[in-house]
Scaffold this motif. Sequence first.
Motif, PDB file in Angstrom:
ATOM      1  N   GLN A 182     -29.925  -2.519 -20.018  1.00 35.19           N
ATOM      2  CA  GLN A 182     -30.914  -1.452 -20.117  1.00 35.19           C
ATOM      3  C   GLN A 182     -30.400  -0.357 -21.051  1.00 35.19           C
ATOM      4  O   GLN A 182     -29.190  -0.145 -21.164  1.00 35.19           O
ATOM      5  N   PRO A 183     -31.296   0.331 -21.741  1.00 35.76           N
ATOM      6  CA  PRO A 183     -30.851   1.419 -22.609  1.00 35.76           C
ATOM      7  C   PRO A 183     -30.175   2.525 -21.813  1.00 35.76           C
ATOM      8  O   PRO A 183     -30.521   2.780 -20.652  1.00 35.76           O
ATOM      9  N   PHE A 228     -36.635  -5.237  -5.847  1.00 33.67           N
ATOM     10  CA  PHE A 228     -36.996  -3.819  -5.758  1.00 33.67           C
ATOM     11  C   PHE A 228     -35.936  -2.949  -6.426  1.00 33.67           C
ATOM     12  O   PHE A 228     -36.242  -2.045  -7.214  1.00 33.67           O
ATOM     13  N   ARG A 229     -34.669  -3.217  -6.150  1.00 34.70           N
ATOM     14  CA  ARG A 229     -33.587  -2.441  -6.750  1.00 34.70           C
ATOM     15  C   ARG A 229     -33.538  -2.677  -8.258  1.00 34.70           C
ATOM     16  O   ARG A 229     -33.276  -1.739  -9.034  1.00 34.70           O
ATOM     17  N   ARG A 230     -33.771  -3.903  -8.673  1.00 40.32           N
ATOM     18  CA  ARG A 230     -33.723  -4.209 -10.106  1.00 40.32           C
ATOM     19  C   ARG A 230     -34.766  -3.408 -10.877  1.00 40.32           C
ATOM     20  O   ARG A 230     -34.485  -2.839 -11.944  1.00 40.32           O
ATOM     21  N   TYR A 231     -35.988  -3.335 -10.345  1.00 40.98           N
ATOM     22  CA  TYR A 231     -37.036  -2.582 -11.038  1.00 40.98           C
ATOM     23  C   TYR A 231     -36.793  -1.081 -10.951  1.00 40.98           C
ATOM     24  O   TYR A 231     -37.090  -0.339 -11.898  1.00 40.98           O
ATOM     25  N   LEU A 232     -36.267  -0.609  -9.839  1.00 40.93           N
ATOM     26  CA  LEU A 232     -35.978   0.812  -9.706  1.00 40.93           C
ATOM     27  C   LEU A 232     -34.946   1.237 -10.755  1.00 40.93           C
ATOM     28  O   LEU A 232     -35.083   2.288 -11.390  1.00 40.93           O
ATOM     29  N   ASN A 259     -26.814   8.722 -14.639  1.00 44.62           N
ATOM     30  CA  ASN A 259     -27.698   9.762 -15.154  1.00 44.62           C
ATOM     31  C   ASN A 259     -27.670  10.935 -14.182  1.00 44.62           C
ATOM     32  O   ASN A 259     -28.157  10.817 -13.061  1.00 44.62           O
ATOM     33  N   PRO A 260     -27.092  12.062 -14.578  1.00 46.44           N
ATOM     34  CA  PRO A 260     -26.989  13.205 -13.643  1.00 46.44           C
ATOM     35  C   PRO A 260     -28.337  13.746 -13.205  1.00 46.44           C
ATOM     36  O   PRO A 260     -28.438  14.427 -12.189  1.00 46.44           O
ATOM     37  N   GLU A 261     -29.392  13.451 -13.963  1.00 46.34           N
ATOM     38  CA  GLU A 261     -30.719  13.944 -13.615  1.00 46.34           C
ATOM     39  C   GLU A 261     -31.477  12.976 -12.706  1.00 46.34           C
ATOM     40  O   GLU A 261     -32.576  13.288 -12.267  1.00 46.34           O
ATOM     41  N   ALA A 274     -35.783   3.791 -13.893  1.00 47.26           N
ATOM     42  CA  ALA A 274     -35.027   5.049 -13.810  1.00 47.26           C
ATOM     43  C   ALA A 274     -33.590   4.758 -14.230  1.00 47.26           C
ATOM     44  O   ALA A 274     -32.697   4.700 -13.381  1.00 47.26           O
ATOM     45  N   PRO A 275     -33.355   4.520 -15.527  1.00 48.64           N
ATOM     46  CA  PRO A 275     -32.007   4.170 -15.987  1.00 48.64           C
ATOM     47  C   PRO A 275     -30.978   5.212 -15.546  1.00 48.64           C
ATOM     48  O   PRO A 275     -31.222   6.408 -15.589  1.00 48.64           O
TER      49      PRO A 275
END
Length: 847
Positions: free
Chosen positions: A844-845, A350-354, A333-335, A358-359
């Motif tokens: 994830q979407p 922690f990384r999994r939820y992040l 995601n460039p944004e 924030a896909p």
Amino acid sequence: MADADRFEIELTDDIADKFNEEQVLEELRHFLPAQAPLKDFIHHNTLHAFQNKPFHQALQEAAEIFGYSTYLPVSAYRQLFLEGRISESVLEQVIVERRGRESLELWKERLIREDFDSSHKSRIGKLRVHWKQNFRVNLDKDVHPVLFRLLGSYLDQGIALWQFSKREKGFLHSVRVLESDSLLSLFHGKRARRLLLETDCNLSDLLQILVGRPSLYRRYLFDQAFCHPGWSGMVSVLERHPEKLLYPAPISLRDAIALELLLEIDALDNRLGNSWEPLASKIRFPMTDLFESPVFRVLYEVYAIWQEAFEWSYFDQVLKGLQMTPEAPAKINPESFAAIVCLDDRACSFRRYLEKFAPGTRTYGTPGHFNIDVFFQPEQSRFYTKVCPDPEKPTHLVRASESGSRYRADANFSRHSQSLIGGWALTQTYGYFSAFKLAESIFRPAETPSMVSSFQHMDRKGKLAVEAKNPPALSNSLQEGFEVNEMATIVESLLRSIGLVRDFPSLVYVIGHGASSVNNTYYAAYDCGACSGRAGSVNARVFAFMANHAEVRALLRDAGLDIPPETQFVAGLHDTTRDEMQFYDEDLLPLRHATAHQLNLAIFRKTLDSNAWERSRRFHLINSAQDPRKVHAQVGLRAMSLFEPRPEWNHATNALCIIGRRESNRHLFLDRRSFLSSYDYREDPDGDYLLGILQAVAPVCGGINLEYYFSRVDNSRLGAGTKLPHNVMGLLGVANGIDGDLRTGLPSQMVDIHEPLRLLLIVEQDPEIVLKTIRRHTPTLEWFANEWILLAAVRPGDRALFLFRGGEFYPYVPLTKSLETLRDTDGIVLSGAAGLPVYLLEPQPAP
């Protein structure tokens, strides 16, 4: 003495006369525990002395020589088998590999039904125990209280009001001064006092009085040292690493042994008068060599088979899951942003939820010192703090300035409370108020001046002198700050090693980690091991400064690593106990980046809520069915609770280390059991960066894994027992009561839920390259060659699996045929289930 207890061999006079003092002392240093003082609590292989031998052979030797329990009981393995945690097909495969297909049924019957006598008599202690059996004298009871108090007082790092006299001249010299200047003597009789004051206390001379036969001296000294391995090990560590003491106290293992021998002579004189004779004159000894290799025993083969079946019942699922990596990589995601965090297993969730909230966000794992080998000096501190891996020897110093006070004042810690009049006055006044405060803290936990907080390691608003002057200034032979070319080398090495070399987002977070707690003498074990048991805030902030430096960017551009001008690195710290975060130098962000950062803070807050909520399934006093934000608040209070011995579970249940691209493993639910080190094989065709990763990861992650393993299987001897009766001794270590031996290893409250598996390290790289890489560094190769760490490779492209055994890689085909897909973690958290299998995560979407 009964014939069954007599172990006799004929010794020639030539052999009997030999005693090499320095050689024996070096052997003792090798086998004694290597745990440093509490402030430098670094996880390590508890049985490091046996690491040059194959794992299962070493565990049998350690058990028979020192009496350790090195595996779970056979009954525990059988229970795991009944519960389905040990797969029958895996068990059969292990039996066939170790004993042959023709012996499958025989060994399977043995494993499941045969009764075994698991008791064993350790070799250590068999010589010295005869003082009690033949002379009716308990030397430990007579000697240890005095010896431990002298060692504790001499080495004290801040608890005592008065320092040991003449400490700068060494331990034995200080004891001589104490004895000669005191009205009362340390000894009951005159002989030991005379030997201390009038001789050089040669070990051979003292052993001649006590033992009488040089061939037995080595065995006697081993028996003596391993009656109190904690104190002996601490002395051994401080002899080799005096820099680990903030207040210098030179000491040697030889001096400590000499004093103990003197105390033993005095105790025997006091109990037996002057008529006793050396130990060897009364009993015919001798014995098999202490370190003679043990003979084959069916019991230890049973242990080995069960252990490997237990390990591979889980590892087989993991390797199958890594084979199922989606062909299409996740879209960027460039944004969004990127986050570089420690490879710590606690960052796994922690990384999994992040990534969930924030896909398209990319996360990277690397040792938490972020390639910064440095000493740090807080503004109000007179001491330097090492914030890099323990084996490293930093040559640079970073100072803090413009800092506020990091600690609040508390009358309990005033010097006046230790004086005669001031102590009485404060007790009669503030003492009553303190009692009310103590009661309140039990029911309403809150931050106190006495708690350890990761956020206090460095002042958030202070300044760090990262860039060196021209020419660089020196302080105690350390260069203050880094030159531009040094900074560029550090940044390039880290970014290339983790594979962040293109498609830079506008914000890259560099997030260290630490922990907070109140009732926890093992606080350093909860902080970042790559930062010598300290919070990683300094390292994260220094790296962000370097990566944002314009001249560094120019040098990187010339080296082919082009970081766009619009990319900004932001340092942060994750408190893993409270699941809170703090960011640094936010005021330096340009407006556009500052706006994006504020939006990202909401994502971090949601991530921390969910991370704390997932952790809560392990905490019996927290209801996980509540809203994640409420659960998070209760998790945070655990760190500040005086009666909570488990502020967090730290590395409990660690079992894996995966070195590879995040897209190769982000589709798996690994239940916080894996260290995740980022590595892109496409950027490292020759394995140069892989070698640097393995040199750091093997001792750090392997040390964590094995200390948890051995503290779990034998918590009374290889661990520290329960922490509830522990007292801090001189800020060096902990002991039970006021006169006990220092406890080494981990307390039961850190390993209660740990499943003792060896670490499986998995590298996403061609096995031929991995093999060439590990052969370039013998200490790293030893971890894998002797299977203290298990090694596997996933070949890029076809995802074929290979296991490292006997010095070579061999193809591996998993027995697991499929994995269950997990839609979300809600059901798992609410169930409180333990011992979870590996799941596939629903994609994830797209962003």
